[in-house]
Design a protein around this motif. Sequence first.
Motif, PDB file in Angstrom:
ATOM      1  N   GLU A  98      13.261   1.754  26.134  1.00  0.00           N
ATOM      2  CA  GLU A  98      12.626   1.467  24.846  1.00  0.00           C
ATOM      3  C   GLU A  98      12.882   0.056  24.320  1.00  0.00           C
ATOM      4  OE1 GLU A  98      14.606   5.609  24.241  1.00  0.00           O
ATOM      5  OE2 GLU A  98      15.450   3.644  24.484  1.00  0.00           O
ATOM      6  N   ASN A  99      13.928  -0.594  24.761  1.00  0.00           N
ATOM      7  CA  ASN A  99      14.299  -1.901  24.209  1.00  0.00           C
ATOM      8  C   ASN A  99      14.330  -2.947  25.326  1.00  0.00           C
ATOM      9  OD1 ASN A  99      15.250  -3.868  22.418  1.00  0.00           O
ATOM     10  ND2 ASN A  99      17.376  -3.325  22.798  1.00  0.00           N
ATOM     11  N   ASP A 100      13.169  -3.489  25.646  1.00  0.00           N
ATOM     12  CA  ASP A 100      13.059  -4.475  26.728  1.00  0.00           C
ATOM     13  C   ASP A 100      13.672  -3.973  28.034  1.00  0.00           C
ATOM     14  OD1 ASP A 100      11.732  -6.353  25.128  1.00  0.00           O
ATOM     15  OD2 ASP A 100      13.609  -7.228  24.429  1.00  0.00           O
ATOM     16  N   GLY A 101      13.400  -2.728  28.354  1.00  0.00           N
ATOM     17  CA  GLY A 101      13.889  -2.146  29.595  1.00  0.00           C
ATOM     18  C   GLY A 101      15.215  -1.433  29.480  1.00  0.00           C
ATOM     19  N   HIS A 102      15.834  -1.500  28.310  1.00  0.00           N
ATOM     20  CA  HIS A 102      17.151  -0.901  28.069  1.00  0.00           C
ATOM     21  C   HIS A 102      17.037   0.239  27.060  1.00  0.00           C
ATOM     22  CE1 HIS A 102      19.186  -4.279  30.063  1.00  0.00           C
ATOM     23  NE2 HIS A 102      18.273  -5.042  29.481  1.00  0.00           N
ATOM     24  N   PRO A 103      18.055   1.087  26.973  1.00  0.00           N
ATOM     25  CA  PRO A 103      18.071   2.093  25.911  1.00  0.00           C
ATOM     26  C   PRO A 103      18.165   1.403  24.543  1.00  0.00           C
ATOM     27  CG  PRO A 103      19.720   2.599  27.578  1.00  0.00           C
ATOM     28  CD  PRO A 103      19.206   1.224  27.878  1.00  0.00           C
ATOM     29  N   SER A 104      17.597   2.000  23.547  1.00  0.00           N
ATOM     30  CA  SER A 104      17.671   1.452  22.193  1.00  0.00           C
ATOM     31  C   SER A 104      18.850   2.071  21.447  1.00  0.00           C
ATOM     32  CB  SER A 104      16.379   1.721  21.424  1.00  0.00           C
ATOM     33  OG  SER A 104      16.534   1.339  20.069  1.00  0.00           O
ATOM     34  N   MET A 105      19.899   1.287  21.278  1.00  0.00           N
ATOM     35  CA  MET A 105      21.048   1.765  20.510  1.00  0.00           C
ATOM     36  C   MET A 105      20.661   1.922  19.045  1.00  0.00           C
ATOM     37  SD  MET A 105      23.440   2.245  22.671  1.00  0.00           S
ATOM     38  CE  MET A 105      22.570   2.367  24.218  1.00  0.00           C
ATOM     39  N   ARG A 106      19.785   1.049  18.566  1.00  0.00           N
ATOM     40  CA  ARG A 106      19.357   1.134  17.175  1.00  0.00           C
ATOM     41  C   ARG A 106      18.653   2.463  16.907  1.00  0.00           C
ATOM     42  NH1 ARG A 106      16.046   1.325  13.423  1.00  0.00           N
ATOM     43  NH2 ARG A 106      16.267   0.202  11.487  1.00  0.00           N
ATOM     44  N   SER A 107      17.802   2.889  17.832  1.00  0.00           N
ATOM     45  CA  SER A 107      17.106   4.161  17.656  1.00  0.00           C
ATOM     46  C   SER A 107      18.090   5.325  17.606  1.00  0.00           C
ATOM     47  CB  SER A 107      16.110   4.399  18.788  1.00  0.00           C
ATOM     48  OG  SER A 107      15.053   3.485  18.720  1.00  0.00           O
ATOM     49  N   LEU A 108      19.106   5.267  18.440  1.00  0.00           N
ATOM     50  CA  LEU A 108      20.117   6.327  18.418  1.00  0.00           C
ATOM     51  C   LEU A 108      20.843   6.354  17.075  1.00  0.00           C
ATOM     52  CD1 LEU A 108      21.506   5.916  22.027  1.00  0.00           C
ATOM     53  CD2 LEU A 108      20.305   7.929  21.133  1.00  0.00           C
ATOM     54  N   VAL A 109      21.233   5.185  16.576  1.00  0.00           N
ATOM     55  CA  VAL A 109      21.908   5.114  15.277  1.00  0.00           C
ATOM     56  C   VAL A 109      20.975   5.604  14.180  1.00  0.00           C
ATOM     57  CG1 VAL A 109      22.889   3.527  13.560  1.00  0.00           C
ATOM     58  CG2 VAL A 109      23.511   3.303  15.974  1.00  0.00           C
ATOM     59  N   ASP A 111      18.723   7.751  14.427  1.00  0.00           N
ATOM     60  CA  ASP A 111      18.606   9.211  14.555  1.00  0.00           C
ATOM     61  C   ASP A 111      19.938   9.920  14.315  1.00  0.00           C
ATOM     62  OD1 ASP A 111      15.889   9.054  15.101  1.00  0.00           O
ATOM     63  OD2 ASP A 111      16.170   9.054  17.277  1.00  0.00           O
ATOM     64  N   ASP A 112      20.883   9.208  13.719  1.00  0.00           N
ATOM     65  CA  ASP A 112      22.194   9.761  13.341  1.00  0.00           C
ATOM     66  C   ASP A 112      23.065  10.172  14.517  1.00  0.00           C
ATOM     67  OD1 ASP A 112      21.792   9.408  10.564  1.00  0.00           O
ATOM     68  OD2 ASP A 112      20.633  11.277  10.487  1.00  0.00           O
ATOM     69  N   TYR A 113      22.949   9.469  15.628  1.00  0.00           N
ATOM     70  CA  TYR A 113      23.826   9.709  16.761  1.00  0.00           C
ATOM     71  C   TYR A 113      25.088   8.869  16.608  1.00  0.00           C
ATOM     72  CZ  TYR A 113      20.561  12.358  19.617  1.00  0.00           C
ATOM     73  OH  TYR A 113      19.737  13.345  20.103  1.00  0.00           O
ATOM     74  N   GLU A 114      26.203   9.475  16.927  1.00  0.00           N
ATOM     75  CA  GLU A 114      27.460   8.744  17.078  1.00  0.00           C
ATOM     76  C   GLU A 114      27.449   8.203  18.504  1.00  0.00           C
ATOM     77  OE1 GLU A 114      29.911   8.278  14.816  1.00  0.00           O
ATOM     78  OE2 GLU A 114      28.846   9.468  13.307  1.00  0.00           O
ATOM     79  N   ILE A 115      27.638   6.899  18.675  1.00  0.00           N
ATOM     80  CA  ILE A 115      27.629   6.298  20.004  1.00  0.00           C
ATOM     81  C   ILE A 115      29.066   6.124  20.454  1.00  0.00           C
ATOM     82  CG2 ILE A 115      26.976   4.290  21.366  1.00  0.00           C
ATOM     83  CD1 ILE A 115      24.611   3.924  19.434  1.00  0.00           C
ATOM     84  N   ILE A 116      29.363   6.733  21.595  1.00  0.00           N
ATOM     85  CA  ILE A 116      30.708   6.683  22.170  1.00  0.00           C
ATOM     86  C   ILE A 116      30.576   6.040  23.543  1.00  0.00           C
ATOM     87  CG2 ILE A 116      32.717   8.033  22.852  1.00  0.00           C
ATOM     88  CD1 ILE A 116      31.496  10.308  21.020  1.00  0.00           C
ATOM     89  N   THR A 117      31.296   4.945  23.767  1.00  0.00           N
ATOM     90  CA  THR A 117      31.167   4.227  25.025  1.00  0.00           C
ATOM     91  C   THR A 117      32.412   4.387  25.893  1.00  0.00           C
ATOM     92  OG1 THR A 117      31.996   2.169  24.048  1.00  0.00           O
ATOM     93  CG2 THR A 117      29.606   2.501  24.047  1.00  0.00           C
ATOM     94  N   PHE A 118      32.168   4.434  27.179  1.00  0.00           N
ATOM     95  CA  PHE A 118      33.235   4.514  28.175  1.00  0.00           C
ATOM     96  C   PHE A 118      32.987   3.478  29.261  1.00  0.00           C
ATOM     97  CE2 PHE A 118      33.253   8.666  26.232  1.00  0.00           C
ATOM     98  CZ  PHE A 118      34.597   8.971  26.130  1.00  0.00           C
TER      99      PHE A 118
END
Length: 118
Positions: A98-109, A111-118
């Motif tokens: 969705e974001n120039d070939g990458h996942p959209s972190m903004r869309s997740l935020v 949509d009220d998603y908590e983003i947890i990175t590993f």
Amino acid sequence: MVNAAIVILAGTESHADTGRLVNGLEAAKEFSENDEDDLELIFDGAATQWVEELEDENHDYHDLYRSVQDEAAVCDYCAGAFDADDAVEDAGLVRIDENDGHPSMRSLVDDDYEIITF
């Protein structure tokens, strides 16, 4: 109800990377086991290389991966950049772009998603 986006970024080069992968998969499994939670599991960056390894039935973490595979998706751009296209295709994983070939972190935020990175 919890909305969680587990984003695995760790590559395949070190013991520490394997640790981050396993922790990410374990966290994803915990969310997936709760029917009230909504989970997005994203392999991004160098982590797209894990798909080929985890698809191998003899891999130590194959069963853990399989337990959350239905929730998994990969960054479309990074799958190409890290030579993981064939493995991603063979695994039938969803590609996110969705974001120039990458996942959209903004869309997740948004949509009220908590983003947890590993």
